[in-house]
Motif scaffolding. Structure first.
Motif, PDB file in Angstrom:
ATOM      1  N   LEU B 111       0.822  -1.208   0.000  1.00 50.06           N
ATOM      2  CA  LEU B 111       0.000   0.000   0.000  1.00 50.06           C
ATOM      3  C   LEU B 111       0.857   1.259   0.000  1.00 50.06           C
ATOM      4  O   LEU B 111       0.584   2.224  -0.718  1.00 50.06           O
ATOM      5  CB  LEU B 111      -0.882   0.025   1.246  1.00 50.06           C
ATOM      6  N   TRP B 155      -3.548  -5.430  -4.730  1.00 50.91           N
ATOM      7  CA  TRP B 155      -4.646  -5.139  -3.808  1.00 50.91           C
ATOM      8  C   TRP B 155      -6.006  -5.464  -4.393  1.00 50.91           C
ATOM      9  O   TRP B 155      -6.893  -5.941  -3.702  1.00 50.91           O
ATOM     10  CB  TRP B 155      -4.588  -3.691  -3.321  1.00 50.91           C
ATOM     11  N   GLY B 271      -7.678  -0.676  -2.313  1.00 50.82           N
ATOM     12  CA  GLY B 271      -6.644  -0.174  -1.411  1.00 50.82           C
ATOM     13  C   GLY B 271      -7.295   0.601  -0.289  1.00 50.82           C
ATOM     14  O   GLY B 271      -7.183   0.239   0.861  1.00 50.82           O
ATOM     15  N   GLY B 275      -7.630  -1.909   2.425  1.00 50.95           N
ATOM     16  CA  GLY B 275      -6.535  -1.737   3.362  1.00 50.95           C
ATOM     17  C   GLY B 275      -6.762  -0.609   4.348  1.00 50.95           C
ATOM     18  O   GLY B 275      -5.886  -0.264   5.107  1.00 50.95           O
ATOM     19  N   ARG B 279      -3.802   1.042   7.114  1.00 51.41           N
ATOM     20  CA  ARG B 279      -2.911   2.160   6.840  1.00 51.41           C
ATOM     21  C   ARG B 279      -2.702   3.011   8.065  1.00 51.41           C
ATOM     22  O   ARG B 279      -3.654   3.347   8.750  1.00 51.41           O
ATOM     23  CB  ARG B 279      -3.482   3.012   5.720  1.00 51.41           C
TER      24      ARG B 279
END
Lengths: 311, 279
Positions: B111, B155, B271, B275, B279
């Motif tokens: 990422l 991703w 992403g 994610g 992050r």
């Protein structure tokens, strides 16, 4: 969303107790390493290594036009940068460009998503048309706007301005108008993104809350303010984060339209680093500018992610 | 009743304005590509004119033809897509399904690489590729394109791999199939749809790229996004031809975008959605 990964890993992990289990786990690790290796080697070669190399070059004077002056200079490039007025101007232009384009995208995108959500027919048209700008290359978009939309007189925007009684304008030659133009172009291309994402999350909101609110005679504004907005918050914050990162690193759409001009009126930090390195061939100082850009990006994304975590 | 009808009418008008605003620049380029230069420059702008394919004939088969550039774009995009998928599918499978130490960090690393500003890394690319003589080569550009296509593809694929039920793999292992065989025979066919969507997006991003191309290309390898500049010089702009080139550059991505319409939101937000928590 991290929870999905956690639970799926949880299912797979009946903790290896027996020897047999340990052998299996070891095999799984080796298999994982083999599968990951090519992609990770490529990523390290194309992202991590260049990043380190960039920091290294930023400590050199590296002038392709005058190679005889090249050499290690330590932090000199950074000292120059701090007192470089053009750097600070470009940083300001970057922030204005990013702030205004992101705000416009979110506000227009949200308003339009709310409007289309209530439409009984014709949603399909929006879904298809909204895709068009988003899939185009910013370079092509910039070129189309620079010529067929913004050219004096026969450009459609100027034609409309003349007919609206504003008179013909020098859309890309006047510093203020040039900035307005590049902001408008970016907003034109990427508002559909905010629109599509927000429409998708609007469509996924539970219907029964609205029923309850209607029974309680909540006004349309109250329903928006008290129900829709809080529920949409994660999606809105996500759009803001993604669009900010892209706007900060935007390049092609400005490069093709104004190339940073007139003068440095639309020169965002990106373009300054590019011009310094590849037009003025001052690679060392350009590297220092690129490092500054990186730091700005990290700081801003840090702020945004903190905002995301905060309630 | 009239107030409601007025409201409906207003909403309809607003939506028409927005639809038109988004579609118009594209429609206008198509119209201009079918005009002669003097029709393009006419004031007031002409909506009705005698259409001609001259501009297309000139840019495709005239002197300074952009056919080599379209070919360049195609080779770069197809090459990037193939190399990316060969690396991303196994990596995404490992990140989505296997257990190993440092998995969380590996996901985060992928990422993080996506957030690197392209202008930040173009300088090292230029210096290194120049040193090894890879400027203006396909292998040079395709290698560099991996920097943005790989994290994205990994991703997006992870999100599809995570949707497959675990029972399928377990059944295969119980039958004595090896891990590689299971991946190839059982898992990959399950994510065929996800792989197709990823291919579309990787191709699209490679086709549209500009910054790396403008620095790293030359006379041999020059994609259409860069070659477009040949039609706007300081001395003169070749209006109809520029319109024709723009339309040719837009055509593949518009077709792909409309085909992949249903998956576009997922592709655009990958992403961030998956994610986000990490992050």
């Amino acid at each position: 969303m991290a929870t999905t990964a956690v639970t799926s890993a949880g299912i797979a992990s009946e903790a290896p107790r027996s020897d047999f289990g340990r052998v299996l786990a070891q095999r799984e690790r080796r298999f994982a390493a083999a599968l990951l290796a090519p992609a990770f080697l490529a990523l390290m070669a194309t992202t991590t290594f260049p990043l380190l190399f960039l920091v290294y070059t930023s400590t050199f004077r590296m002038d392709l036009a005058m190679p005889f002056t090249n050499g290690f200079v330590g932090f000199e490039n950074y000292q120059v940068l701090l007192s470089d007025e053009r750097f600070w101007t470009s940083l300001l232009v970057s922030l204005v460009y990013t702030g205004s384009t992101v705000a416009l995208q979110v506000v227009i995108g949200l308003a339009l998503a709310l409007l289309v959500m209530d439409m009984k027919r014709g949603q399909g048209w929006f879904r298809v048309i909204a895709i068009l700008p988003v899939v185009l290359s910013p370079a092509v978009v910039g070129m189309i706007w620079r010529t067929f939309m913004l050219a004096p007189e026969f450009g459609i925007v100027d034609f409309l301005a003349i007919n609206a009684g504003l008179g013909s304008k020098n859309w890309l030659g006047d510093p203020t108008l040039a900035m307005v133009s590049v902001i408008a172009i970016h907003t034109w291309q990427w508002t559909p993104f905010a629109f599509m994402v927000l429409l998708a999350s609007l469509a996924s909101l539970p219907e029964d809350i609205y029923e309850a609110a209607r029974l309680d005679r909540a006004s349309a504004w109250q329903r928006f303010r008290r129900i829709t907005l809080p529920l949409l918050r994660p999606a809105i914050v996500m759009v803001i984060i993604m669009r900010t990162m892209v706007a900060l690193t935007a390049f092609a759409a400005i490069f093709t339209v104004t190339a940073g001009g007139p003068g440095t009126a639309t020169e965002i930090l990106n373009l300054y680093a590019y011009r310094k390195s590849f037009t003025e061939l001052s690679i060392g100082y350009g590297s220092a500018l690129a490092v500054a850009l990186l730091i700005v990006t990290i700081v801003i994304s840090g702020i945004l992610f903190a905002m995301r975590r905060a309630k | 009743m009239t107030a409601k009808r007025l409201r409906v009418f207003a909403l309809l008008a607003i939506s028409m304005v927005f639809l038109l605003a988004w579609a118009f620049p594209i429609i206008w380029s198509v119209l201009n590509s079918l005009k002669t230069d003097s029709d393009v420059l006419a004031y007031p702008p002409k909506l009705v004119f005698a259409p001609t394919l001259d501009a297309y004939r000139d840019v495709l088969f005239g002197s300074g033809s952009i056919l080599p550039n379209l070919l360049s774009s195609a080779i770069i995009s197809v090459g990037t897509t193939i190399v990316t998928m060969l690396m991303a599918v196994p990596a995404a499978y490992a990140l989505a399904r296997l257990r190993f130490r440092g998995k969380k960090f590996a996901g985060f690393y992928v990422l993080a690489t996506q957030m690197l500003p392209p202008v930040g890394i173009i300088i090292p690319y230029f210096l290194v590729l120049r040193n090894i003589g890879w400027i203006d080569t396909y292998q040079g550009i395709i290698l560099i394109y991996l920097s943005f296509s790989l994290p994205f593809a990994i991703w997006l694929l992870v999100s599809y791999f995570e949707d497959i039920p675990f029972e399928m793999e377990e059944a295969a292992y119980l039958d004595g199939a090896s891990r590689l065989k299971t991946l190839w025979r059982i898992i990959i066919p399950q994510v065929r749809g996800g792989i197709a969507v990823t291919v579309v997006f990787v191709f699209l991003n490679a086709w549209n790229e500009f910054l790396f191309a403008v620095v790293l290309s030359g006379n041999t390898v020059r994609p259409v996004t860069v070659a477009m500049f040949n039609f706007v010089s300081v001395e003169q702009t070749l209006w109809a031809k520029l319109a024709a080139v723009s339309v040719l550059a837009m055509l593949p991505v518009v077709v792909l975008g409309v085909v992949a319409q249903k998956h576009i939101v997922k592709g655009l937000t990958v992403g961030a959605v998956k994610g986000g928590g990490r992050r």
